[in-house]
Write an enzyme that holds these catalytic residues in place. Sequence first.
Site, short mmCIF file in Angstrom:
data_model
loop_
_atom_site.label_atom_id
_atom_site.label_comp_id
_atom_site.label_asym_id
_atom_site.label_seq_id
_atom_site.Cartn_x
_atom_site.Cartn_y
_atom_site.Cartn_z
N ASP A 143 0.82 -1.21 0.00
CA ASP A 143 0.00 0.00 0.00
C ASP A 143 0.85 1.26 0.00
OD1 ASP A 143 -2.35 -1.63 0.21
OD2 ASP A 143 -1.78 -1.95 2.29
N GLN A 201 1.93 -6.62 -3.41
CA GLN A 201 2.38 -6.60 -2.00
C GLN A 201 3.73 -5.87 -1.92
OE1 GLN A 201 1.16 -9.87 -3.29
NE2 GLN A 201 -0.71 -8.80 -2.82
N LYS A 228 1.94 2.06 -5.22
CA LYS A 228 2.56 1.55 -6.45
C LYS A 228 1.72 1.89 -7.67
CE LYS A 228 2.84 -2.67 -4.96
NZ LYS A 228 2.74 -2.72 -3.49
N GLY A 246 -4.32 -4.35 -3.85
CA GLY A 246 -5.28 -3.29 -4.05
C GLY A 246 -4.55 -2.05 -4.50
N HIS A 247 -4.75 -1.69 -5.73
CA HIS A 247 -4.16 -0.45 -6.25
C HIS A 247 -5.28 0.56 -6.38
CE1 HIS A 247 -0.62 -2.49 -8.54
NE2 HIS A 247 -0.38 -2.34 -7.27
#
Length: 427
Positions: A13, A223, A16, A40-41
């Site tokens: 988180d 990750q 990225k 999760g982007h």
Amino acid sequence: MPAIVLVGAQWGDEGKGKATDLLGDRVDFVVKFNGGNNAGHTVVIEGERYALHLLPSGILTPGVVPVIGNGVVVDLEVLFDELTQLAARGIDVSRLVVSANAHLVLSYNRTLDRVAERFLGSRKIGTTGRGIGPAYADKMNRVGIRVQDVFDASILRQKVEGALDLKNQLLVKVYNRRALSVDAVVDELLAYADRLRPMVADTSRLLTDALDAGRTVLLEGGQATLLDVDHGTYPFVTSSNATAGGACTGAGIPPTRIDRVIAVTKAYTTRVGEGPFPTELHDAAGQRLREVGGEFGTTTGRPRRCGWFDAPIARYATRVNGVTDIVLTKLDVLTGLEQIPVCVAYDIEGVRHHELPMTQTEFHHARPIYEQLPGWTEDLTAARSLADLPRAARDYVAAVERMSGARVSAVGVGAGRAETIVVHDLV
Ligand code: IMP
Ligand code: MG
């Protein structure tokens, strides 16, 4: 021509998605090489917010070919849901390529992820519950189902039968769940075959050919460094290689082709799930970081644990990934603090450690040793060069650079695409 690796330097988180997006129109391929829909982007483009879980963030950039590499585990239901939702918002999703060798996350992997966590009780990992660990375990155990299996119904049936032999025993006898029928699992997968077929390719060959032809390939790690199954805070990690080395095995690109490794690091630290976190704050300061930084999981909505910047971790990330460039994100979240503590070393049982200790036991006992850096009150969001930053913010960036051992090439000063200072071009 360049293959560029992008990884998270901390526990995920770090932003990225934004870094990838920054490189967007200068790269030809964006490859996800590990993980699955545990990621999760969040990408904000012209005020529109896109939360991606499984798809590489390159899907949002016209002209870029997004690739799901062999190192990824794919939940087909999630894949098609995400594609359908993006298409409904006018995004062209037709360029996606998926590796024939990528493994699938099956319904029993999801079930077993959740029941296993419940059984672990206080020893739980705090997984995302998406079946990621069990899918990778099946891969290593050689009972995994791959994308290509969906195109051979008889092989698929044999493999599912083989896998369910043991899984059903586990589900019924250990976890008190209902057994799954081979037909139901096979039929669910076969239903995707026609939509899946045109997307599937030998992506290792596609990418090495592209490099030979002078194209630019961005390898995007899911990750982050400390969640890597080998180099992270095991066992509180994800089940894949999220460090730069994983880009080679997870995309089928040889190490000699990689020219650059970009690490994304937040100006402070967060983590979701369980596990050690030396600079974690349990007070109002942590609450403030969470609120100002919007630190709630993109995938699970869980509030993230928050703490100050940790230099030993930054140095470790530089070393283990061979980092050439740092993208420092969310500097603006620190605006308004009088002083900003930065962890420069750990005190472990009375001994000062500048680097991550060798053992898990030592890391669990690490107490942060802080240095106070001066804060600033000026709004940073309009800054587009380091010179636009107030003195103290510039010094903070310089301190991160010095302590991390790699140059800071970009600094995020707000959530939007444009709210970034580019110090050195990343491509
Ligand atoms: P899993 O990947 O669902 O097996 O979860 C293992 C650990 O990795 C848990 O602590 C998760 O919270 C963490 N994790 C997995 N994916 C992400 C991510 O994208 N960002 C941050 N933490 C993650
Ligand atoms: Mg995330």
